[in-house]
Design a protein around this motif. Structure first.
Motif, PDB file in Angstrom:
ATOM      1  N   UNK A 190       0.836  -1.188   0.000  1.00 23.23           N
ATOM      2  CA  UNK A 190       0.000   0.000   0.000  1.00 23.23           C
ATOM      3  C   UNK A 190       0.867   1.233   0.000  1.00 23.23           C
ATOM      4  N   UNK A 191       0.495   2.231  -0.811  1.00 26.14           N
ATOM      5  CA  UNK A 191       1.316   3.437  -0.941  1.00 26.14           C
ATOM      6  C   UNK A 191       0.509   4.706  -0.670  1.00 26.14           C
ATOM      7  N   UNK A 192      -0.563   4.604   0.068  1.00 30.80           N
ATOM      8  CA  UNK A 192      -1.336   5.782   0.440  1.00 30.80           C
ATOM      9  C   UNK A 192      -2.824   5.582   0.291  1.00 30.80           C
ATOM     10  N   UNK A 193      -3.236   5.060  -0.847  1.00 31.45           N
ATOM     11  CA  UNK A 193      -4.644   4.728  -1.031  1.00 31.45           C
ATOM     12  C   UNK A 193      -4.998   3.501  -0.196  1.00 31.45           C
ATOM     13  N   UNK A 194      -6.266   3.374   0.172  1.00 27.25           N
ATOM     14  CA  UNK A 194      -6.699   2.201   0.915  1.00 27.25           C
ATOM     15  C   UNK A 194      -7.007   1.087  -0.076  1.00 27.25           C
TER      16      UNK A 194
END
Length: 473
Positions: free
Chosen positions: A325-329
């Motif tokens: 994961x890089x920020x978005x859910x």
């Protein structure tokens, strides 16, 4: 009267505890021990693989790997003697000997004054047959820590000369990195030295079938002409390539080919770490699956000897600081299924294209190559910014300056290949914090005789001690 009451209570407690004491006394020691080490395999490498497998099936969740279903699931810390973040040599030594040492050190104390002896040596002294195997070179840090004693992991020739001194029964891997001494031209060549100690060197699976029955002790490596530093990545594998599952199966066959008092077998999935150093998520997940296939060979054996077999699985450290994961859910791991080869093999494809076209490679040529091997512009949609990044590197790589190279610990890749893998990982919403190791805890899995010992707080040094306890070494 008080004495009589106390005595009666004592008798009652003794009767209550008797079944438990009898159970402990009847508990069998582990006659057969499997010790799997996934180099670089942290918690997210495992969890990411299970989520990737589920997304390939079109669903959110996990597709469980065989070893994550073991009854004992735990974690271990990995710091070395002087560093919060360990190297593979110090971590391998801790997992082999139960003692922390200085980074870079193989099977010696942190002052480089005395050897440290591994659980494999204890197994041999206890009359067990012993095998040390890996998917990389036999003289690499993790396998070396089980048999060698050298102040530096880069002393590959010297590490190799320690191999026959152990008397272990079976070694396997890709080959040896330095068969000849760089310091002493008169020193014997390593293969001759090993054969002179009574080991039969068996090259390739076909030769194994023909030769293993007559060998008293053996070193099983890839066939002549194959890469000596490692087996191919699972994602790059071609028919006839040696696999870690084959190595594991052949090790069991060799160790069991005659009546014995049991065995100890270490199996390293060494290229999980290599793919993590290269920040190549799809290749990492396929390597974890590949190790699970090797574990299945041990599970098949366990199912035949459930009361006498112990299987322990862990890692020497985490590599890359992989993030799911890089920020978005969200995750988009299903995008990785369109990657057909590793970053290194993609580099080779680009170099082949460069050679075939005399360096006059068009953008359409590159676009077709990336589409065929990564699914770009077909299954995997790119943003204008991502395509612009690729075009910019293409222009620089095929211009007057020639190929642009990026280096990681185990590979040198065309910058175009490295950027393409970075973009695919970004599309999959997988992030990396570095191209090195981290201090993250690593998972521990255990099943079989003595597996209950691996519950509770663990450091990497605890694991070989508990194996020795479970096996009665």
């Amino acid at each position: 009267m008080k004495r009589i009451v106390s005595f009666m209570i004592f008798i009652a407690v003794a009767v209550m505890l008797l079944p438990q004491c009898q159970q402990v006394s009847r508990e069998k020691k582990a006659k057969y021990v499997f010790y799997f080490i996934g180099d670089g395999m942290g918690v997210n490498q495992v969890n990411g693989t299970e989520m990737y497998l589920a997304e390939k099936q079109g669903r959110i969740g996990i597709e469980a790997l065989n070893f994550t279903q073991f009854p004992v699931v735990n974690f271990a810390t990995t710091y070395s003697r002087y560093n919060s973040v360990t190297c593979s040599a110090a971590a391998g030594t801790a997992l082999a000997t139960g003692t922390k040492t200085k980074n870079g050190t193989i099977g010696m104390d942190s002052l480089h004054e005395a050897p440290l002896y591994s659980v494999a040596v204890k197994a041999k002294e206890a009359g067990k047959r012993v095998g040390i195997t890996t998917s990389v070179s036999v003289d690499h840090a993790t396998p070396a820590a089980f048999y060698a004693h050298q102040p530096s992991r880069s002393m590959y020739y010297e590490i190799g000369t320690d191999l026959p001194k152990t008397g272990f029964d079976f070694y396997a891997g890709s080959g040896f990195l330095q068969p000849k001494s760089k310091k002493d031209t008169a020193a014997p060549e390593l293969y001759g030295l090993i054969e002179g100690a009574g080991y039969k060197i068996i090259r390739g699976s076909e030769a194994f079938e023909e030769e293993y029955a007559d060998a008293v002790k053996a070193v099983f490596i890839q066939k002549e002409g194959a890469e000596k530093s490692c087996l191919p990545y699972a994602i790059d594998r071609k028919e006839g390539d040696l696999t870690l599952a084959q190595i594991t199966e052949n090790a069991i066959r060799f160790l069991m080919k005659e009546p014995n008092d049991g065995f100890f077998l270490m199996v390293e999935g060494g290229k999980i770490d290599w793919a993590c150093h290269g920040n190549d998520a799809a290749t990492v997940f396929e390597e974890v699956v590949d190790m699970a296939e090797a574990v299945q060979k041990a599970l098949d054996f366990y199912n035949q000897h459930p009361d006498e077999t112990l299987i322990v699985i862990t890692a020497d450290h985490e590599t890359g600081g992989i993030g799911l994961g890089t920020g978005r859910y969200a995750l988009n791991l299903q995008a990785l299924q369109h990657q057909a080869l590793s970053k290194e093999e993609l580099t080779h494809k680009i170099q082949e294209l460069r050679t075939a076209k005399g360096n006059k490679v068009s953008w359409d040529d590159v676009r077709n190559l990336l589409s065929e091997n990564l699914g770009f512009w077909k299954e995997v949609k790119l943003s204008e910014k991502q395509e612009a990044r690729l075009k910019d590197i293409y222009a620089k790589s095929f211009g007057k300056g020639g190929a642009k190279i990026e280096k990681d610990l185990y590979a040198e890749n065309e910058q175009l290949a490295a950027e393409a893998i970075r973009i695919l990982d970004a599309v999959a919403l997988v992030g990396w914090t570095s191209g090195g190791h981290s201090a993250g805890v690593v998972p521990v899995y255990a099943i079989g005789a003595g597996s209950h010992l691996f519950s509770g707080k663990l450091d990497n040094t605890d694991i070989p001690r508990k194996i020795a306890e479970a096996a009665g070494y």
